[in-house]
Design an enzyme around this catalytic site. Structure first.
Site, PDB file in Angstrom:
ATOM      1  N   TYR A  36     -14.612   6.257 -13.339  1.00 42.82           N
ATOM      2  CA  TYR A  36     -14.467   5.073 -12.476  1.00 42.82           C
ATOM      3  C   TYR A  36     -15.054   3.847 -13.173  1.00 42.82           C
ATOM      4  O   TYR A  36     -14.437   2.786 -13.219  1.00 42.82           O
ATOM      5  CB  TYR A  36     -15.193   5.341 -11.157  1.00 42.82           C
ATOM      6  CG  TYR A  36     -15.088   4.245 -10.117  1.00 42.82           C
ATOM      7  CD1 TYR A  36     -13.913   4.056  -9.392  1.00 42.82           C
ATOM      8  CD2 TYR A  36     -16.166   3.412  -9.852  1.00 42.82           C
ATOM      9  CE1 TYR A  36     -13.822   3.059  -8.432  1.00 42.82           C
ATOM     10  CE2 TYR A  36     -16.091   2.411  -8.893  1.00 42.82           C
ATOM     11  CZ  TYR A  36     -14.913   2.246  -8.182  1.00 42.82           C
ATOM     12  OH  TYR A  36     -14.828   1.259  -7.222  1.00 42.82           O
ATOM     13  N   LYS A  71     -13.219   0.356 -14.199  1.00 42.59           N
ATOM     14  CA  LYS A  71     -13.648  -0.930 -13.618  1.00 42.59           C
ATOM     15  C   LYS A  71     -14.178  -1.882 -14.689  1.00 42.59           C
ATOM     16  O   LYS A  71     -14.058  -3.100 -14.568  1.00 42.59           O
ATOM     17  CB  LYS A  71     -14.689  -0.688 -12.533  1.00 42.59           C
ATOM     18  CG  LYS A  71     -14.128   0.014 -11.287  1.00 42.59           C
ATOM     19  CD  LYS A  71     -13.037  -0.817 -10.640  1.00 42.59           C
ATOM     20  CE  LYS A  71     -12.565  -0.248  -9.321  1.00 42.59           C
ATOM     21  NZ  LYS A  71     -11.535  -1.085  -8.683  1.00 42.59           N
ATOM     22  N   ASN A 113      -6.258  -5.185  -5.727  1.00 46.63           N
ATOM     23  CA  ASN A 113      -7.341  -4.506  -5.004  1.00 46.63           C
ATOM     24  C   ASN A 113      -7.192  -2.992  -4.955  1.00 46.63           C
ATOM     25  O   ASN A 113      -8.198  -2.283  -4.855  1.00 46.63           O
ATOM     26  CB  ASN A 113      -7.393  -5.080  -3.577  1.00 46.63           C
ATOM     27  CG  ASN A 113      -8.218  -4.222  -2.639  1.00 46.63           C
ATOM     28  OD1 ASN A 113      -9.443  -4.253  -2.665  1.00 46.63           O
ATOM     29  ND2 ASN A 113      -7.538  -3.425  -1.806  1.00 46.63           N
ATOM     30  N   ASP A 147       0.859  -1.200   0.000  1.00 43.57           N
ATOM     31  CA  ASP A 147       0.000   0.000   0.000  1.00 43.57           C
ATOM     32  C   ASP A 147       0.889   1.242   0.000  1.00 43.57           C
ATOM     33  O   ASP A 147       2.125   1.150   0.116  1.00 43.57           O
ATOM     34  CB  ASP A 147      -0.919   0.009   1.251  1.00 43.57           C
ATOM     35  CG  ASP A 147      -2.228   0.774   1.017  1.00 43.57           C
ATOM     36  OD1 ASP A 147      -2.155   1.995   0.805  1.00 43.57           O
ATOM     37  OD2 ASP A 147      -3.291   0.153   1.029  1.00 43.57           O
ATOM     38  N   VAL A 157       1.189   1.011  -6.822  1.00 49.72           N
ATOM     39  CA  VAL A 157       0.919   0.050  -7.910  1.00 49.72           C
ATOM     40  C   VAL A 157       1.093   0.654  -9.298  1.00 49.72           C
ATOM     41  O   VAL A 157       1.196  -0.075 -10.283  1.00 49.72           O
ATOM     42  CB  VAL A 157      -0.504  -0.570  -7.808  1.00 49.72           C
ATOM     43  CG1 VAL A 157      -0.637  -1.446  -6.578  1.00 49.72           C
ATOM     44  CG2 VAL A 157      -1.595   0.499  -7.861  1.00 49.72           C
TER      45      VAL A 157
HETATM   46  N1  NAD Z   1     -16.081   0.465  -1.020  1.00 56.67           N
HETATM   47  C1  NAD Z   1     -16.890   0.184  -2.017  1.00 56.67           C
HETATM   48  O1  NAD Z   1     -18.107   0.425  -1.935  1.00 56.67           O
HETATM   49  C2  NAD Z   1     -16.361  -0.445  -3.275  1.00 56.67           C
HETATM   50  C3  NAD Z   1     -17.292  -0.879  -4.228  1.00 56.67           C
HETATM   51  C4  NAD Z   1     -16.837  -1.470  -5.393  1.00 56.67           C
HETATM   52  C5  NAD Z   1     -15.491  -1.634  -5.609  1.00 56.67           C
HETATM   53  N2  NAD Z   1     -14.595  -1.195  -4.670  1.00 56.67           N
HETATM   54  C6  NAD Z   1     -13.170  -1.392  -4.968  1.00 56.67           C
HETATM   55  O2  NAD Z   1     -12.575  -2.103  -3.923  1.00 56.67           O
HETATM   56  C7  NAD Z   1     -11.176  -1.788  -3.874  1.00 56.67           C
HETATM   57  C8  NAD Z   1     -10.779  -1.452  -2.442  1.00 56.67           C
HETATM   58  O3  NAD Z   1     -11.429  -0.253  -2.080  1.00 56.67           O
HETATM   59  P1  NAD Z   1     -11.905   0.080  -0.599  1.00 56.67           P
HETATM   60  O4  NAD Z   1     -13.335   0.394  -0.686  1.00 56.67           O
HETATM   61  O5  NAD Z   1     -11.418  -0.944   0.328  1.00 56.67           O
HETATM   62  O6  NAD Z   1     -11.162   1.493  -0.410  1.00 56.67           O
HETATM   63  P2  NAD Z   1     -10.013   1.981   0.594  1.00 56.67           P
HETATM   64  O7  NAD Z   1      -9.774   3.391   0.209  1.00 56.67           O
HETATM   65  O8  NAD Z   1     -10.373   1.655   1.998  1.00 56.67           O
HETATM   66  O9  NAD Z   1      -8.769   1.068   0.193  1.00 56.67           O
HETATM   67  C9  NAD Z   1      -8.045   1.272  -1.000  1.00 56.67           C
HETATM   68  C10 NAD Z   1      -6.571   1.155  -0.673  1.00 56.67           C
HETATM   69  O10 NAD Z   1      -5.836   1.318  -1.900  1.00 56.67           O
HETATM   70  C11 NAD Z   1      -4.688   2.091  -1.589  1.00 56.67           C
HETATM   71  N3  NAD Z   1      -4.169   2.738  -2.793  1.00 56.67           N
HETATM   72  C12 NAD Z   1      -4.710   3.777  -3.481  1.00 56.67           C
HETATM   73  N4  NAD Z   1      -3.893   4.120  -4.487  1.00 56.67           N
HETATM   74  C13 NAD Z   1      -2.831   3.276  -4.448  1.00 56.67           C
HETATM   75  C14 NAD Z   1      -1.646   3.127  -5.212  1.00 56.67           C
HETATM   76  N5  NAD Z   1      -1.382   3.937  -6.250  1.00 56.67           N
HETATM   77  N6  NAD Z   1      -0.774   2.152  -4.877  1.00 56.67           N
HETATM   78  C15 NAD Z   1      -1.023   1.330  -3.812  1.00 56.67           C
HETATM   79  N7  NAD Z   1      -2.114   1.436  -3.046  1.00 56.67           N
HETATM   80  C16 NAD Z   1      -3.002   2.400  -3.356  1.00 56.67           C
HETATM   81  C17 NAD Z   1      -5.164   3.101  -0.566  1.00 56.67           C
HETATM   82  O11 NAD Z   1      -4.086   3.654   0.170  1.00 56.67           O
HETATM   83  C18 NAD Z   1      -6.085   2.241   0.283  1.00 56.67           C
HETATM   84  O12 NAD Z   1      -5.394   1.657   1.386  1.00 56.67           O
HETATM   85  C19 NAD Z   1     -10.961  -0.661  -4.863  1.00 56.67           C
HETATM   86  O13 NAD Z   1     -10.455  -1.178  -6.082  1.00 56.67           O
HETATM   87  C20 NAD Z   1     -12.364  -0.107  -5.068  1.00 56.67           C
HETATM   88  O14 NAD Z   1     -12.514   0.532  -6.299  1.00 56.67           O
HETATM   89  C21 NAD Z   1     -14.999  -0.611  -3.505  1.00 56.67           C
END
Ligand code: NAD
Length: 267
Positions: free
Chosen positions: A156, A160, A90, A37, A64
């Protein structure tokens, strides 16, 4: 015997939300976990928590989107734990707002994390999996936004949607190579994680306030509530484990009925 006993998992964006739940779940089910992360404090705290509970986890700083960092990160995972079996792509960000208001820089920044980062996960992770020769499971975190359009989420959704077909294509490449590696995408609906607090972009083209997932889910999700991150991690665990051995190129939708349609709720 845990469901991923003895396997080695690599989770990007693993310090928070869904990624952190995946890391905890893999460790509880017997895997060694590499968490990467940008949020070093949270990532280190999570690895310490897992190790204190008797699991095996290491945190590595990784952006990433930085291709140069990928080979060293994968090499470190293999050095630490000897092999690589599970990759969870993720890490992701969400930039809300009308497509017309979004700057090209923001559109590209979102793609860099959400699709290029996922591409790099596969590009650098698969050779290490092949070297171990035990097959493997790649899980790419997409979204319901990758299955259908959404006003104010165009960039977004585009990123996705790309993850969905990248996952299918990687699945086919691996099948053709007969390397035993599977690849599937996961499509969460509305999940309670910090991503919603990060959605605000005051003064920018997006929103002026963070979104409330409970309020949004009440209005849009047939089951009437958002999911907890653990509920997504449960699906990811299934795809990571041998229980899903015949699944590749599939899409696991965990959305409380959001993509099934809408219902009229009684007052
Ligand atoms: N929360 C939701 O409702 C939801 C719904 C659909 C999809 N998602 C997807 O699930 C995944 C996780 O999201 P989440 O909801 O847990 O959010 P979150 O913000 O809690 O976690 C995302 C993590 O990714 C890290 N991150 C961001 N940019 C980065 C980079 N360049 N390099 C490394 N790490 C990086 C952030 O620091 C964070 O810790 C994402 O891909 C998001 O699009 C989330």
């Amino acid at each position: 015997m845990g469901q991923v006993q003895g396997k080695v998992a690599f989770v990007t964006g693993g310090a928070s939300g869904i990624g952190a739940s995946c890391a905890r779940t893999f460790a509880r089910e017997g895997a060694s976990v590499v968490i990467t992360d940008l949020s070093d404090e949270m990532g280190q705290a999570l690895a310490a928590e897992i190790n204190a509970a008797g699991g095996r986890a290491t945190y590595l700083h990784q952006d990433v989107t930085d291709e140069a960092g990928w080979a060293p990160a994968i090499a470190e995972a293999v050095r630490l734990y000897g092999r690589l079996d599970i990759l969870v792509a993720n890490a992701g960000i969400a930039i809300f707002g009308s497509a017309l208001d979004m700057s090209l820089a923001d559109f590209r920044r979102q793609n860099a994390v959400n699709i290029e980062g996922v591409f790099l996960t596969a590009k650098y992770g698969i050779p290490a999996m092949r070297q171990a020769g035990n097959g493997g499971s790649i899980i790419m975190i997409s979204s319901v936004a990758g299955l259908r359009g959404s006003a104010n989420l165009a960039g977004y959704s585009a990123s996705k949607g790309a993850v969905r077909l990248l996952s299918r294509s990687i699945a086919l490449e691996c099948a053709a190579a007969e390397d035993g590696i599977r690849c599937n995408s996961v499509h969460p609906g509305i999940i309670v994680t910090p991503i919603w607090q990060k959605a605000a972009t005051p003064g920018g083209g997006g929103l002026n306030a963070a979104l409330d997932p409970n309020e949004m889910a009440r209005a849009a999700v047939p089951l009437g509530k958002p999911a907890e991150a653990q509920e997504i991690a449960n699906g990811v665990l299934f795809l990571a484990s041998d229980a899903s051995a015949h699944m590749t190129g599939s899409e696991l939708v965990i959305d409380g009925g959001l993509t099934a349609g809408s219902i009229r709720r009684r007052a």
